[in-house]
Motif scaffolding. Structure first.
Motif, PDB file in Angstrom:
ATOM      1  N   PRO A 337       0.830  -1.209   0.000  1.00  0.00           N
ATOM      2  CA  PRO A 337       0.000   0.000   0.000  1.00  0.00           C
ATOM      3  C   PRO A 337       0.865   1.259   0.000  1.00  0.00           C
ATOM      4  CG  PRO A 337       0.041  -1.007   2.176  1.00  0.00           C
ATOM      5  CD  PRO A 337       0.748  -1.960   1.259  1.00  0.00           C
ATOM      6  N   LEU A 338       0.243   2.385  -0.338  1.00  0.00           N
ATOM      7  CA  LEU A 338       0.942   3.671  -0.419  1.00  0.00           C
ATOM      8  C   LEU A 338       1.813   3.952   0.794  1.00  0.00           C
ATOM      9  CD1 LEU A 338      -1.897   6.095  -1.637  1.00  0.00           C
ATOM     10  CD2 LEU A 338      -0.007   5.223  -3.008  1.00  0.00           C
ATOM     11  N   TRP A 339       1.250   3.769   1.966  1.00  0.00           N
ATOM     12  CA  TRP A 339       1.928   4.203   3.183  1.00  0.00           C
ATOM     13  C   TRP A 339       3.220   3.426   3.441  1.00  0.00           C
ATOM     14  CZ3 TRP A 339       2.880   0.500   6.743  1.00  0.00           C
ATOM     15  CH2 TRP A 339       2.033  -0.605   6.799  1.00  0.00           C
ATOM     16  N   ALA A 340       3.335   2.231   2.848  1.00  0.00           N
ATOM     17  CA  ALA A 340       4.540   1.434   3.061  1.00  0.00           C
ATOM     18  C   ALA A 340       5.747   2.000   2.326  1.00  0.00           C
ATOM     19  CB  ALA A 340       4.293   0.000   2.604  1.00  0.00           C
ATOM     20  N   VAL A 342       6.425   5.422   1.614  1.00  0.00           N
ATOM     21  CA  VAL A 342       6.865   6.782   1.938  1.00  0.00           C
ATOM     22  C   VAL A 342       6.661   7.060   3.420  1.00  0.00           C
ATOM     23  CG1 VAL A 342       6.439   7.724  -0.373  1.00  0.00           C
ATOM     24  CG2 VAL A 342       4.602   7.724   1.317  1.00  0.00           C
ATOM     25  N   SER A 343       7.338   8.089   3.879  1.00  0.00           N
ATOM     26  CA  SER A 343       7.150   8.579   5.243  1.00  0.00           C
ATOM     27  C   SER A 343       7.293  10.094   5.219  1.00  0.00           C
ATOM     28  CB  SER A 343       8.159   7.946   6.203  1.00  0.00           C
ATOM     29  OG  SER A 343       9.484   8.230   5.795  1.00  0.00           O
ATOM     30  N   ALA A 344       7.032  10.717   6.336  1.00  0.00           N
ATOM     31  CA  ALA A 344       7.111  12.172   6.430  1.00  0.00           C
ATOM     32  C   ALA A 344       8.388  12.585   7.141  1.00  0.00           C
ATOM     33  CB  ALA A 344       5.895  12.720   7.170  1.00  0.00           C
ATOM     34  N   ASN A 345       9.074  13.545   6.562  1.00  0.00           N
ATOM     35  CA  ASN A 345      10.215  14.202   7.210  1.00  0.00           C
ATOM     36  C   ASN A 345       9.821  15.665   7.354  1.00  0.00           C
ATOM     37  OD1 ASN A 345      12.661  15.078   8.164  1.00  0.00           O
ATOM     38  ND2 ASN A 345      13.757  14.823   6.234  1.00  0.00           N
ATOM     39  N   GLU A 347       7.457  18.412   6.707  1.00  0.00           N
ATOM     40  CA  GLU A 347       6.447  18.567   5.668  1.00  0.00           C
ATOM     41  C   GLU A 347       6.856  17.899   4.362  1.00  0.00           C
ATOM     42  OE1 GLU A 347       5.630  22.701   5.249  1.00  0.00           O
ATOM     43  OE2 GLU A 347       4.661  22.873   7.221  1.00  0.00           O
ATOM     44  N   GLU A 348       8.010  17.255   4.355  1.00  0.00           N
ATOM     45  CA  GLU A 348       8.509  16.601   3.155  1.00  0.00           C
ATOM     46  C   GLU A 348       8.082  15.137   3.130  1.00  0.00           C
ATOM     47  OE1 GLU A 348      12.824  15.919   0.882  1.00  0.00           O
ATOM     48  OE2 GLU A 348      12.742  16.617   2.976  1.00  0.00           O
ATOM     49  N   ILE A 349       7.735  14.636   1.936  1.00  0.00           N
ATOM     50  CA  ILE A 349       7.423  13.229   1.739  1.00  0.00           C
ATOM     51  C   ILE A 349       8.664  12.559   1.168  1.00  0.00           C
ATOM     52  CG2 ILE A 349       5.896  11.573   0.610  1.00  0.00           C
ATOM     53  CD1 ILE A 349       3.860  13.866   0.288  1.00  0.00           C
ATOM     54  N   VAL A 350       9.115  11.484   1.815  1.00  0.00           N
ATOM     55  CA  VAL A 350      10.372  10.847   1.415  1.00  0.00           C
ATOM     56  C   VAL A 350      10.166   9.337   1.302  1.00  0.00           C
ATOM     57  CG1 VAL A 350      11.787  12.641   2.478  1.00  0.00           C
ATOM     58  CG2 VAL A 350      11.130  10.629   3.815  1.00  0.00           C
ATOM     59  N   PRO A 351      11.014   8.641   0.523  1.00  0.00           N
ATOM     60  CA  PRO A 351      10.908   7.181   0.430  1.00  0.00           C
ATOM     61  C   PRO A 351      11.138   6.508   1.775  1.00  0.00           C
ATOM     62  CG  PRO A 351      12.266   8.058  -1.354  1.00  0.00           C
ATOM     63  CD  PRO A 351      12.037   9.189  -0.387  1.00  0.00           C
ATOM     64  N   SER A 352      10.450   5.414   2.002  1.00  0.00           N
ATOM     65  CA  SER A 352      10.594   4.651   3.236  1.00  0.00           C
ATOM     66  C   SER A 352      11.743   3.661   3.131  1.00  0.00           C
ATOM     67  CB  SER A 352       9.299   3.884   3.511  1.00  0.00           C
ATOM     68  OG  SER A 352       9.140   2.860   2.529  1.00  0.00           O
ATOM     69  N   GLN A 353      12.111   3.076   4.263  1.00  0.00           N
ATOM     70  CA  GLN A 353      13.139   2.040   4.250  1.00  0.00           C
ATOM     71  C   GLN A 353      12.677   0.828   3.448  1.00  0.00           C
ATOM     72  OE1 GLN A 353      16.334   2.389   5.559  1.00  0.00           O
ATOM     73  NE2 GLN A 353      16.604   0.547   4.284  1.00  0.00           N
ATOM     74  N   TYR A 354      11.386   0.493   3.561  1.00  0.00           N
ATOM     75  CA  TYR A 354      10.848  -0.622   2.774  1.00  0.00           C
ATOM     76  C   TYR A 354      11.054  -0.358   1.287  1.00  0.00           C
ATOM     77  CZ  TYR A 354       7.502  -3.644   0.420  1.00  0.00           C
ATOM     78  OH  TYR A 354       6.925  -4.562  -0.435  1.00  0.00           O
ATOM     79  N   ALA A 355      10.783   0.864   0.825  1.00  0.00           N
ATOM     80  CA  ALA A 355      10.947   1.194  -0.589  1.00  0.00           C
ATOM     81  C   ALA A 355      12.399   1.024  -1.013  1.00  0.00           C
ATOM     82  CB  ALA A 355      10.474   2.616  -0.857  1.00  0.00           C
ATOM     83  N   LEU A 356      13.318   1.495  -0.177  1.00  0.00           N
ATOM     84  CA  LEU A 356      14.736   1.371  -0.497  1.00  0.00           C
ATOM     85  C   LEU A 356      15.162  -0.097  -0.546  1.00  0.00           C
ATOM     86  CD1 LEU A 356      16.117   4.258   1.762  1.00  0.00           C
ATOM     87  CD2 LEU A 356      15.640   4.337  -0.698  1.00  0.00           C
ATOM     88  N   ASP A 357      14.638  -0.896   0.380  1.00  0.00           N
ATOM     89  CA  ASP A 357      14.988  -2.314   0.414  1.00  0.00           C
ATOM     90  C   ASP A 357      14.420  -3.053  -0.799  1.00  0.00           C
ATOM     91  OD1 ASP A 357      16.317  -1.921   2.798  1.00  0.00           O
ATOM     92  OD2 ASP A 357      14.657  -2.633   4.048  1.00  0.00           O
ATOM     93  N   ALA A 358      13.198  -2.713  -1.201  1.00  0.00           N
ATOM     94  CA  ALA A 358      12.583  -3.370  -2.351  1.00  0.00           C
ATOM     95  C   ALA A 358      13.347  -3.059  -3.633  1.00  0.00           C
ATOM     96  CB  ALA A 358      11.125  -2.954  -2.484  1.00  0.00           C
ATOM     97  N   LYS A 359      13.787  -1.812  -3.784  1.00  0.00           N
ATOM     98  CA  LYS A 359      14.574  -1.452  -4.970  1.00  0.00           C
ATOM     99  C   LYS A 359      15.937  -2.146  -4.934  1.00  0.00           C
ATOM    100  CE  LYS A 359      13.421   0.704  -7.819  1.00  0.00           C
ATOM    101  NZ  LYS A 359      12.601   0.316  -9.014  1.00  0.00           N
ATOM    102  N   ALA A 360      16.525  -2.236  -3.760  1.00  0.00           N
ATOM    103  CA  ALA A 360      17.819  -2.915  -3.634  1.00  0.00           C
ATOM    104  C   ALA A 360      17.707  -4.396  -3.997  1.00  0.00           C
ATOM    105  CB  ALA A 360      18.361  -2.756  -2.214  1.00  0.00           C
ATOM    106  N   ALA A 361      16.528  -4.967  -3.772  1.00  0.00           N
ATOM    107  CA  ALA A 361      16.293  -6.370  -4.118  1.00  0.00           C
ATOM    108  C   ALA A 361      15.947  -6.537  -5.599  1.00  0.00           C
ATOM    109  CB  ALA A 361      15.167  -6.935  -3.254  1.00  0.00           C
ATOM    110  N   THR A 387       1.551   6.875   7.452  1.00  0.00           N
ATOM    111  CA  THR A 387       2.959   7.154   7.717  1.00  0.00           C
ATOM    112  C   THR A 387       3.396   8.552   7.303  1.00  0.00           C
ATOM    113  OG1 THR A 387       3.550   6.198   5.574  1.00  0.00           O
ATOM    114  CG2 THR A 387       3.657   4.741   7.502  1.00  0.00           C
ATOM    115  N   PHE A 388       2.509   9.298   6.631  1.00  0.00           N
ATOM    116  CA  PHE A 388       2.931  10.609   6.133  1.00  0.00           C
ATOM    117  C   PHE A 388       1.798  11.639   6.144  1.00  0.00           C
ATOM    118  CE2 PHE A 388       1.342   8.146   2.640  1.00  0.00           C
ATOM    119  CZ  PHE A 388       0.748   9.030   1.748  1.00  0.00           C
TER     120      PHE A 388
END
Length: 433
Positions: A337-340, A342-345, A347-361, A387-388
């Protein structure tokens, strides 16, 4: 033919040729796959432009405003996936909803697949949602429901004691009976005392304008394939988890004779029977065993199978090692789902750790569901934004979120209840170089 009309046609044709030859700008230097454009014109309506105007000032808004002012032709794109069709306003999984999604530029359209009592595959989001997505409780078929309509109960002062309820499943009815029903917006009225009242309750940011007695046409899975071929869109069927025990007792003799594997195979067989190439089909399931079955038994389809992942909190998401294991066993697509993603930094929306891990895989990422949470500016946007939500303050933030998902996360596509918004964004980013 008049000269102005001929010139207009030549200009439109030239634009189409240029668009077909140009490279998508959503492809990034980090190796993300380019967006596929399918060449058919899209009709966007006013919503994407309303969202652009509502954005906070900044480079992205300026870029999209220039696109809105200068671009006269929008194309269908596989980046835009019609979630149950275009179900923000059209009854989900109906012919009308699917046609609306294709017109809005969705290059991929979804049929959620379940089965009837006589094992016909039909398009419904859940095996047991007929009571909220069709008119069944106000028909004679109500008597066949797992739990027929029960009216609400009130005390002497008019306070609600027990909400109205019903449970009606596709497996309660035959295909012939299913065909007599009409689709409606997914809703019910907990205070209903009559079946007709129970059919109401549509959210105030949706509409019942397309849920009349001559619309809301339900479809079988096989019929959806024929329609999608005619609309020239790709297909993403989701094999829904059965609400009945499997193997299912289809003939009523007390012995289960319809297995999960037979169900998974039947869905693929209908594409093969229709002559649809596996490259145009993205089978989905929340059950990893279905994905594994397709990889093992229908590898041409299994290579594009989408493992849908659900969770209710970040801690429940798979980690880097598990994502790597998916890829190792032949799973190429994940869809959280969307919330998995991205997260909020602040007022900024940034990629989540899950997103980074999925791309790394090296997994392709698809996500769900945009334009499903109603008004964003109220500051309480629910499950999809958990999450954001603190970074969301206006309707135009829909496009800001989409930009992060496309350019920073690198998603392959996104399900939306109103595909025109995604189509607009993908077209604009494609031509912005």
């Amino acid at each position: 033919m008049s000269a102005p009309r001929l010139a207009s046609m030549i200009t439109a044709l030239s634009l189409a040729i240029l668009l077909a030859q140009s490279l998508p700008a959503l492809a990034r230097s980090d190796g993300a796959k380019p967006v596929q454009f399918l060449g058919a014109a899209a009709q966007l309506g006013p919503r994407p432009f309303f969202l652009v105007n509502d954005m906070a000032e900044g480079d992205l808004k300026s870029q999209l405003q220039r696109c809105a002012a200068d671009r006269g032709l929008y194309e269908r794109t596989s980046f835009s996936i019609g979630h149950r069709g275009a179900c923000m306003q059209f009854p989900e999984h109906t012919r009308e909803s699917y046609e609306a999604a294709a017109r809005q530029g969705a290059g991929i359209v979804e049929c959620d697949v379940t089965f009837t009592k006589d094992l016909a595959l039909v398009c419904r989001h859940s095996q047991c949602d007929l009571h909220t997505t069709t008119n069944i409780v106000d028909t004679e078929l109500n008597a066949k429901c797992t739990q027929p309509f029960t009216p609400a109960e009130f005390d002497a002062d008019g306070n609600l004691l027990t909400a109205a309820s019903a449970t009606c499943c596709t497996s309660d009815v035959t295909l012939a009976e299913f065909r007599t029903l009409k689709g409606k917006m997914d809703a019910s009225n907990p205070a209903a005392t009559t079946p007709a009242e129970y059919l109401t309750g549509t959210a105030d940011w949706r509409t019942d304008l397309y849920s009349g007695p001559t619309s809301g046409t339900l479809m079988t899975h096989a019929e959806s394939i024929v329609l999608f071929k005619a609309l020239q869109v790709q297909m993403t069927p989701e094999l829904k988890a059965p609400s009945v025990a499997m193997p299912f007792d289809s003939d009523g003799d007390g012995v289960g004779d319809y297995s999960q594997e037979a169900y998974a195979q039947q869905m693929i067989d209908e594409y093969k029977a229709a002559g649809v190439s596996p490259v145009h089909v993205y089978p989905q399931s929340f059950q990893i065993e279905d994905i594994r079955y397709w990889i093992a038994n229908e590898p041409a389809f299994g290579s594009q199978a989408v493992y849908l992942y659900d969770a209710d909190a970040v801690a429940e998401l798979p980690g880097a090692a598990e994502l790597m294991s998916y890829k190792a066993e032949g799973i190429n697509y994940v869809a959280p789902p969307l919330w998995a993603l991205v997260s909020a930094n602040g007022e900024e929306i940034v990629p989540s750790q899950y997103a980074l891990d999925a791309k790394a895989a090296d997994l392709e990422i698809i996500t769900w569901t945009l334009e499903r949470s109603g008004i964003l500016a109220d500051g309480d946007n629910g499950w999809y934004y958990q999450t954001f939500d603190g970074a969301i303050s206006r309707e135009g933030d829909t496009l800001r979120l989409l930009d992060v998902l496309a350019r920073d996360v690198g998603i392959k596509g996104i399900f939306s209840d109103w595909p025109a918004t995604v189509t607009f964004y993908a077209n604009c980013m494609r031509s912005a170089r």
